[in-house]
Design a protein around this motif. Structure first.
Motif, PDB file in Angstrom:
ATOM      1  N   MET A 172      16.132  75.105   8.045  1.00  0.00           N
ATOM      2  CA  MET A 172      17.084  74.617   9.041  1.00  0.00           C
ATOM      3  C   MET A 172      16.781  73.208   9.526  1.00  0.00           C
ATOM      4  SD  MET A 172      17.485  78.101  11.317  1.00  0.00           S
ATOM      5  CE  MET A 172      18.497  77.364  12.587  1.00  0.00           C
ATOM      6  N   VAL A 173      15.560  72.732   9.320  1.00  0.00           N
ATOM      7  CA  VAL A 173      15.174  71.406   9.816  1.00  0.00           C
ATOM      8  C   VAL A 173      15.984  70.341   9.078  1.00  0.00           C
ATOM      9  CG1 VAL A 173      13.272  69.755  10.052  1.00  0.00           C
ATOM     10  CG2 VAL A 173      12.858  72.205  10.408  1.00  0.00           C
ATOM     11  N   PRO A 174      16.602  69.434   9.825  1.00  0.00           N
ATOM     12  CA  PRO A 174      17.378  68.366   9.168  1.00  0.00           C
ATOM     13  C   PRO A 174      16.510  67.594   8.170  1.00  0.00           C
ATOM     14  CG  PRO A 174      17.833  68.385  11.509  1.00  0.00           C
ATOM     15  CD  PRO A 174      16.703  69.354  11.278  1.00  0.00           C
ATOM     16  N   PRO A 175      17.082  67.246   7.021  1.00  0.00           N
ATOM     17  CA  PRO A 175      16.288  66.625   5.954  1.00  0.00           C
ATOM     18  C   PRO A 175      15.719  65.248   6.314  1.00  0.00           C
ATOM     19  CG  PRO A 175      18.618  66.619   5.392  1.00  0.00           C
ATOM     20  CD  PRO A 175      18.469  67.430   6.636  1.00  0.00           C
ATOM     21  N   ASN A 176      16.275  64.587   7.307  1.00  0.00           N
ATOM     22  CA  ASN A 176      15.765  63.261   7.675  1.00  0.00           C
ATOM     23  C   ASN A 176      14.517  63.337   8.557  1.00  0.00           C
ATOM     24  OD1 ASN A 176      17.379  64.302   9.738  1.00  0.00           O
ATOM     25  ND2 ASN A 176      17.879  62.286  10.528  1.00  0.00           N
ATOM     26  N   LEU A 177      14.108  64.540   8.962  1.00  0.00           N
ATOM     27  CA  LEU A 177      12.893  64.686   9.762  1.00  0.00           C
ATOM     28  C   LEU A 177      11.700  64.949   8.841  1.00  0.00           C
ATOM     29  CD1 LEU A 177      14.192  66.840  12.739  1.00  0.00           C
ATOM     30  CD2 LEU A 177      13.749  64.383  12.701  1.00  0.00           C
ATOM     31  N   PRO A 178      10.544  64.369   9.182  1.00  0.00           N
ATOM     32  CA  PRO A 178       9.375  64.546   8.312  1.00  0.00           C
ATOM     33  C   PRO A 178       8.715  65.916   8.500  1.00  0.00           C
ATOM     34  CG  PRO A 178       8.788  63.236  10.218  1.00  0.00           C
ATOM     35  CD  PRO A 178      10.272  63.493  10.309  1.00  0.00           C
ATOM     36  N   ASN A 179       8.102  66.391   7.443  1.00  0.00           N
ATOM     37  CA  ASN A 179       7.259  67.582   7.452  1.00  0.00           C
ATOM     38  C   ASN A 179       7.874  68.769   8.205  1.00  0.00           C
ATOM     39  OD1 ASN A 179       5.150  69.324   7.104  1.00  0.00           O
ATOM     40  ND2 ASN A 179       3.584  67.867   7.726  1.00  0.00           N
ATOM     41  N   LEU A 233      16.726  71.612  20.015  1.00  0.00           N
ATOM     42  CA  LEU A 233      16.723  72.351  18.750  1.00  0.00           C
ATOM     43  C   LEU A 233      18.104  72.860  18.349  1.00  0.00           C
ATOM     44  CD1 LEU A 233      13.436  74.442  19.095  1.00  0.00           C
ATOM     45  CD2 LEU A 233      13.804  72.305  17.853  1.00  0.00           C
ATOM     46  N   PHE A 234      19.052  72.862  19.271  1.00  0.00           N
ATOM     47  CA  PHE A 234      20.357  73.435  18.939  1.00  0.00           C
ATOM     48  C   PHE A 234      21.079  72.706  17.805  1.00  0.00           C
ATOM     49  CE2 PHE A 234      24.781  74.771  19.559  1.00  0.00           C
ATOM     50  CZ  PHE A 234      24.580  76.124  19.393  1.00  0.00           C
ATOM     51  N   PRO A 235      20.939  71.389  17.656  1.00  0.00           N
ATOM     52  CA  PRO A 235      21.586  70.745  16.504  1.00  0.00           C
ATOM     53  C   PRO A 235      21.153  71.335  15.158  1.00  0.00           C
ATOM     54  CG  PRO A 235      21.023  69.090  18.113  1.00  0.00           C
ATOM     55  CD  PRO A 235      20.406  70.387  18.583  1.00  0.00           C
ATOM     56  N   ALA A 236      19.934  71.823  15.065  1.00  0.00           N
ATOM     57  CA  ALA A 236      19.498  72.475  13.827  1.00  0.00           C
ATOM     58  C   ALA A 236      20.305  73.752  13.583  1.00  0.00           C
ATOM     59  CB  ALA A 236      18.008  72.786  13.881  1.00  0.00           C
ATOM     60  N   ASN A 237      20.651  74.461  14.648  1.00  0.00           N
ATOM     61  CA  ASN A 237      21.491  75.650  14.510  1.00  0.00           C
ATOM     62  C   ASN A 237      22.890  75.279  14.031  1.00  0.00           C
ATOM     63  OD1 ASN A 237      19.958  78.102  15.633  1.00  0.00           O
ATOM     64  ND2 ASN A 237      19.598  76.537  17.169  1.00  0.00           N
TER      65      ASN A 237
END
Length: 145
Positions: free
Chosen positions: A60-67, A106-110
């Motif tokens: 679920m973590v947006p791809p532009n965030l690291p690790n 964290l809601f944008p990941a949802n």
């Protein structure tokens, strides 16, 4: 759905125990809600460390965030710290405020996960948003008590 059930059941039981048998600390809605929230966040934090939920959260973590794996672990630690903070009267308001900020951040990941059909799919996005508002409102009970 399990976090919502845990919040409701633990809060209701804590309030009932406080009303019937004490301790006096539980004979208030804000304290009972704090206990319910602490149980809920302990449950949700466990998903950050245990398979298969951990892998779904990483997805679920947006791809532009690291690790993504480290970010999922970090948010799990923050949820555990918040849960503990809710149980300490001197830190309960600070913990509630921090957890509100965490839920909002964290809601944008949802949203992303729902649109891309990724991650944990326990409920449709509109219902998930409503539940998120309920969690934030519950934290508000502790924050503004």
């Amino acid at each position: 759905m399990a976090p919502l059930v845990v919040l409701a059941v633990v809060t209701a039981l804590a309030r009932l125990i406080g009303r019937l048998a004490g301790p006096d600390w539980l004979d208030s809605w804000p304290h009972a809600v704090a206990l319910g929230l602490a149980a809920m966040f302990a449950l949700t934090a466990s998903a950050h460390f245990l398979s298969p939920r951990r892998e779904a959260l990483v997805a679920m973590v947006p791809p532009n965030l690291p690790n993504p794996a480290a970010l999922v672990a970090l948010t799990g630690v923050l949820e555990l710290a918040g849960a503990a903070g809710l149980l300490i009267p001197a830190t309960a308001k600070l913990a509630a405020a921090a957890l509100i900020l965490l839920l909002i951040s964290l809601f944008p990941a949802n949203i992303r996960a729902a649109k891309a059909d990724l991650g944990i799919k326990t409920m449709p996005l509109p219902l998930r948003a409503l539940v998120q508002v309920l969690f934030i409102a519950s934290l508000g009970v502790v924050l503004f008590a």
